[in-house]
Design a protein around this motif. Structure first.
Motif, PDB file in Angstrom:
ATOM      1  N   TRP A 128      -1.800 -13.451  28.637  1.00  0.00           N
ATOM      2  CA  TRP A 128      -1.992 -14.215  27.229  1.00  0.00           C
ATOM      3  C   TRP A 128      -0.819 -14.926  26.533  1.00  0.00           C
ATOM      4  O   TRP A 128      -0.809 -16.101  25.944  1.00  0.00           O
ATOM      5  N   HIS A 129       0.237 -14.141  26.720  1.00  0.00           N
ATOM      6  CA  HIS A 129       1.673 -14.651  26.204  1.00  0.00           C
ATOM      7  C   HIS A 129       1.979 -15.865  26.719  1.00  0.00           C
ATOM      8  O   HIS A 129       2.467 -16.980  26.308  1.00  0.00           O
ATOM      9  N   ARG A 130       1.592 -16.226  28.212  1.00  0.00           N
ATOM     10  CA  ARG A 130       1.948 -17.339  28.760  1.00  0.00           C
ATOM     11  C   ARG A 130       0.992 -18.519  28.415  1.00  0.00           C
ATOM     12  O   ARG A 130       1.684 -19.708  27.994  1.00  0.00           O
ATOM     13  N   LEU A 131      -0.295 -17.999  28.198  1.00  0.00           N
ATOM     14  CA  LEU A 131      -1.255 -19.196  27.831  1.00  0.00           C
ATOM     15  C   LEU A 131      -1.092 -19.683  26.203  1.00  0.00           C
ATOM     16  O   LEU A 131      -0.882 -20.680  26.069  1.00  0.00           O
ATOM     17  N   ASP A 132      -0.691 -18.661  25.374  1.00  0.00           N
ATOM     18  CA  ASP A 132      -0.187 -18.758  24.010  1.00  0.00           C
ATOM     19  C   ASP A 132       0.832 -19.895  24.034  1.00  0.00           C
ATOM     20  O   ASP A 132       0.979 -20.603  23.257  1.00  0.00           O
ATOM     21  N   GLU A 133       2.002 -19.627  24.633  1.00  0.00           N
ATOM     22  CA  GLU A 133       3.266 -20.413  24.570  1.00  0.00           C
ATOM     23  C   GLU A 133       2.824 -21.719  25.067  1.00  0.00           C
ATOM     24  O   GLU A 133       3.162 -22.766  24.409  1.00  0.00           O
ATOM     25  N   HIS A 134       2.025 -22.014  26.060  1.00  0.00           N
ATOM     26  CA  HIS A 134       1.607 -23.185  26.625  1.00  0.00           C
ATOM     27  C   HIS A 134       0.999 -24.106  25.579  1.00  0.00           C
ATOM     28  O   HIS A 134       1.123 -25.403  25.478  1.00  0.00           O
ATOM     29  N   GLU A 135      -0.064 -23.297  24.837  1.00  0.00           N
ATOM     30  CA  GLU A 135      -0.847 -23.969  23.739  1.00  0.00           C
ATOM     31  C   GLU A 135      -0.055 -24.501  22.633  1.00  0.00           C
ATOM     32  O   GLU A 135      -0.147 -25.492  22.052  1.00  0.00           O
ATOM     33  N   LEU A 136       0.909 -23.835  22.341  1.00  0.00           N
ATOM     34  CA  LEU A 136       1.907 -23.858  21.162  1.00  0.00           C
ATOM     35  C   LEU A 136       2.725 -25.231  21.732  1.00  0.00           C
ATOM     36  O   LEU A 136       3.146 -26.046  20.625  1.00  0.00           O
ATOM     37  N   ALA A 137       3.041 -25.116  22.817  1.00  0.00           N
ATOM     38  CA  ALA A 137       4.050 -26.289  23.181  1.00  0.00           C
ATOM     39  C   ALA A 137       3.372 -27.566  23.345  1.00  0.00           C
ATOM     40  O   ALA A 137       3.619 -28.695  22.741  1.00  0.00           O
ATOM     41  N   LEU A 138       2.236 -27.550  23.697  1.00  0.00           N
ATOM     42  CA  LEU A 138       1.067 -28.658  23.692  1.00  0.00           C
ATOM     43  C   LEU A 138       1.036 -29.070  22.247  1.00  0.00           C
ATOM     44  O   LEU A 138       0.987 -30.409  21.847  1.00  0.00           O
ATOM     45  N   GLY A 139       0.807 -28.294  21.198  1.00  0.00           N
ATOM     46  CA  GLY A 139       0.738 -28.602  19.793  1.00  0.00           C
ATOM     47  C   GLY A 139       2.198 -29.210  19.246  1.00  0.00           C
ATOM     48  O   GLY A 139       1.959 -30.264  18.504  1.00  0.00           O
ATOM     49  N   GLU A 140       3.258 -28.587  19.683  1.00  0.00           N
ATOM     50  CA  GLU A 140       4.497 -29.077  19.158  1.00  0.00           C
ATOM     51  C   GLU A 140       4.776 -30.473  19.641  1.00  0.00           C
ATOM     52  O   GLU A 140       5.356 -31.269  18.860  1.00  0.00           O
ATOM     53  N   ALA A 141       4.327 -31.029  20.825  1.00  0.00           N
ATOM     54  CA  ALA A 141       4.527 -32.085  21.170  1.00  0.00           C
ATOM     55  C   ALA A 141       3.833 -33.073  20.409  1.00  0.00           C
ATOM     56  O   ALA A 141       4.201 -34.470  20.561  1.00  0.00           O
ATOM     57  N   GLU A 142       2.745 -32.810  19.645  1.00  0.00           N
ATOM     58  CA  GLU A 142       2.071 -33.782  18.958  1.00  0.00           C
ATOM     59  C   GLU A 142       2.205 -33.601  17.430  1.00  0.00           C
ATOM     60  O   GLU A 142       1.336 -33.792  16.613  1.00  0.00           O
TER      61      GLU A 142
ATOM     62  N   ARG B  48      -0.990 -26.054  17.321  1.00  0.00           N
ATOM     63  CA  ARG B  48      -1.376 -25.570  18.443  1.00  0.00           C
ATOM     64  C   ARG B  48      -2.344 -26.575  19.264  1.00  0.00           C
ATOM     65  O   ARG B  48      -2.986 -27.224  18.371  1.00  0.00           O
ATOM     66  N   ILE B  49      -2.471 -26.771  20.475  1.00  0.00           N
ATOM     67  CA  ILE B  49      -3.758 -27.438  20.931  1.00  0.00           C
ATOM     68  C   ILE B  49      -4.601 -26.417  22.081  1.00  0.00           C
ATOM     69  O   ILE B  49      -3.702 -25.894  23.083  1.00  0.00           O
ATOM     70  N   LYS B  50      -5.738 -26.049  21.830  1.00  0.00           N
ATOM     71  CA  LYS B  50      -6.267 -24.988  22.694  1.00  0.00           C
ATOM     72  C   LYS B  50      -6.403 -25.747  24.194  1.00  0.00           C
ATOM     73  O   LYS B  50      -6.700 -26.802  24.295  1.00  0.00           O
ATOM     74  N   VAL B  51      -6.360 -24.917  25.329  1.00  0.00           N
ATOM     75  CA  VAL B  51      -6.523 -25.036  26.528  1.00  0.00           C
ATOM     76  C   VAL B  51      -8.219 -24.803  26.566  1.00  0.00           C
ATOM     77  O   VAL B  51      -8.491 -23.403  26.193  1.00  0.00           O
ATOM     78  N   VAL B  52      -9.098 -25.635  27.039  1.00  0.00           N
ATOM     79  CA  VAL B  52     -10.574 -25.195  26.994  1.00  0.00           C
ATOM     80  C   VAL B  52     -11.071 -24.753  28.498  1.00  0.00           C
ATOM     81  O   VAL B  52     -11.774 -23.654  28.208  1.00  0.00           O
ATOM     82  N   PRO B  53     -10.753 -25.443  29.367  1.00  0.00           N
ATOM     83  CA  PRO B  53     -11.556 -25.097  30.680  1.00  0.00           C
ATOM     84  C   PRO B  53     -11.091 -23.725  31.063  1.00  0.00           C
ATOM     85  O   PRO B  53      -9.976 -23.405  30.955  1.00  0.00           O
TER      86      PRO B  53
ATOM     87  N   LEU C   5      -3.090 -20.584  34.114  1.00  0.00           N
ATOM     88  CA  LEU C   5      -1.951 -20.660  33.141  1.00  0.00           C
ATOM     89  C   LEU C   5      -1.420 -19.068  32.812  1.00  0.00           C
ATOM     90  O   LEU C   5      -0.339 -18.622  33.087  1.00  0.00           O
ATOM     91  N   SER C   6      -2.440 -18.293  32.645  1.00  0.00           N
ATOM     92  CA  SER C   6      -2.276 -17.046  32.340  1.00  0.00           C
ATOM     93  C   SER C   6      -1.691 -16.075  33.527  1.00  0.00           C
ATOM     94  O   SER C   6      -0.767 -15.294  33.304  1.00  0.00           O
TER      95      SER C   6
END
Length: 467
Positions: free
Chosen positions: A432-446, A450-455, A462-463
């Motif tokens: 979950w920490h890995r997924l959380d960090e990935h979503e936060l990074a997606l958001g930071e870039a824009e 956060r931008i949620k991963v949906v599939p 990712l997890s």
């Protein structure tokens, strides 16, 4: 069986399940506890992640408290494990001394009126799951209606109405997924009508939810003067209840604004309108002749003087091309677990799951099986109410020590070996920490939080560090 350690399974990693785990670990007891938390989703937090609108960061702040509980490291998480398919009640009985079900209520409660099955009639719970990026709903949503009705006077109704009426540009600061933003951007909606069968002083939404409607850019909130002819019961509610007083104050401000606007026909108007209709009981969703919703037919009601309403016989019809039913959530049955089809809950006494004795027909406790949260008491109350709910259930788990299950494989690694032997791609807290960090990074870039991963597959990859 040794009685000095409780191996406890909790099914459901939303607030109810996490609170139950936390309360159990902090409870006064004379034995050790080891807790495993299971969820069918790859990520924790349940309805806080997938049932709260993305433009409600204040409410989502509860995740901070839940995160602190999980990050202590004394609760194991097994995500992406579906109870009834990947893991059964028999499996739990072989590996744990007891189980608490905290699976919540995620289905739409039924609305029994003609036309409810027409194309264009949607459950608000499904809509919320879509705009919150739930992995198990379709990526697209049919947003092709200019005039929309929302049935209900609770927070889910207002969330749905607000997201439908709000301009997508104003949602881009939130964690709204890209596919949702794309769908909302193409929506041609001009009018959203919210219907409640009772009056303004009997609504179930909170003042915060209501005020937010008035803050929408380029959206006029419209109320109707005919709904504010209060009787003595309504006046008493306003004067005797602070929350009702605040709600009435907000509505009265909009009422006065509507009266002023009516006197200024040339004044600038918003491109979208959100209408609040009270004393309006839906009777039928009208077929447009092609199997689609073409209108909503409703009856004007009036107060019965005792907190309820009665019909007036006055029938009205309003053109709409879509209807969202926000009349409440409903629990889902779990394989092998008793279920009350009428109320959508696991039958229980203070969290102790009950079954009918085959010989006497009387209810008796199903030892080792417990419930907490909405699957225990129904979908009522706010998130914070699940704490007291969990305390009641946990008390019985502790007191029932003499009737716990006697598992053959209580070792902590045994459940891991079982899941791996079945090829279950489960996720853990580190995942979950890995997924959380990935979503936060997606958001930071824009420039977003956060931008949620949906599939689901992508979430799991990712997890597990397999992306």
């Amino acid at each position: 069986m040794t009685r000095n350690k409780l191996r406890l399974a909790i099914v459901g990693a939303g607030p109810a399940g996490i609170y139950a785990a936390d309360i159990m670990l902090k409870a006064e007891r004379n034995f050790d506890v080891s807790i495993d938390l299971f969820d069918h989703l790859p990520a924790p937090y349940g309805l806080v992640r997938y049932g709260v609108a993305p433009d409600h960061p204040r409410i989502k702040g509860i995740i901070t408290a839940l995160r602190e509980v999980l990050d202590r490291g004394d609760i194991r998480i097994f995500g992406n494990v579906r109870f009834g398919r990947d893991l059964t009640l028999d499996d739990l009985q072989q590996h744990y001394h007891a189980v608490i079900f905290a699976t919540g209520a995620v289905r739409d409660a039924p609305l029994h009126i003609p036309g409810v099955d027409l194309e264009g009639s949607y459950g608000a719970a499904d809509f919320v799951s879509w705009f919150d990026g739930h992995p198990d709903v379709p990526r697209t949503w049919p947003l092709d209606a200019k005039q929309v009705a929302v049935i209900g006077n609770g927070n889910v109704a207002l969330d749905s109405a607000r997201i439908l009426a709000k301009h997508v540009e104003d949602l881009m600061v939130t964690e709204i997924p890209a596919n949702v933003a794309e769908g909302l951007a193409a929506s041609p909606v001009t009018d959203v009508h919210v219907f409640g069968r009772r009056g303004p002083t009997s609504v179930k939404f909170t003042p915060l939810e209501l005020r937010e409607l008035g803050e929408l850019r380029d959206v006029d909130v419209i109320v109707y003067d005919e709904d504010f002819d209060y009787d003595d019961a309504a006046k008493a509610a306003v004067s005797g209840n602070k929350q009702v007083f605040v709600i009435d104050k907000v509505l009265q401000q909009w009422r006065q604004r509507a009266l002023r606007q009516a006197q200024e026909p040339d004044a600038p108007k918003a491109s979208r309108r959100l209408h609040l209709h009270f004393f309006a009981k839906p009777l039928e969703f009208v077929d447009d002749g092609t199997g689609r919703v073409g209108a909503i037919r409703y009856e004007r009601t009036k107060s019965d003087g005792a907190g309820g309403v009665v019909g007036t016989g006055e029938i009205r019809e309003l053109p709409v091309q879509a209807v969202y039913r926000a009349v409440g959530y409903f629990g889902s049955p779990l394989p092998g677990v008793p279920f009350d089809e009428k109320f959508g809950v696991i039958p229980n006494h203070e969290g102790q799951v009950m079954i009918r004795d085959e010989e006497t027909g009387e209810p008796r406790q199903l030892y080792g099986v417990y419930a907490t949260g909405w699957i225990k008491r129904g979908p009522v109350g706010l998130i914070g109410h699940t704490k007291s709910d969990a305390m009641e259930t946990v008390k019985h788990v502790i007191n029932d020590l003499g009737n716990w299950w006697q598992p053959e494989h209580p070792e902590e690694e045994a459940i891991v070996e079982l899941l791996e032997s079945r090829g279950i791609r489960w996720t853990d807290l580190d995942g979950w920490h890995r997924l959380d960090e990935h979503e936060l990074a997606l958001g930071e870039a824009e420039g977003r939080v956060r931008i949620k991963v949906v599939p689901r597959d992508e979430m799991v990859d990712l997890s597990r560090g397999e992306a």
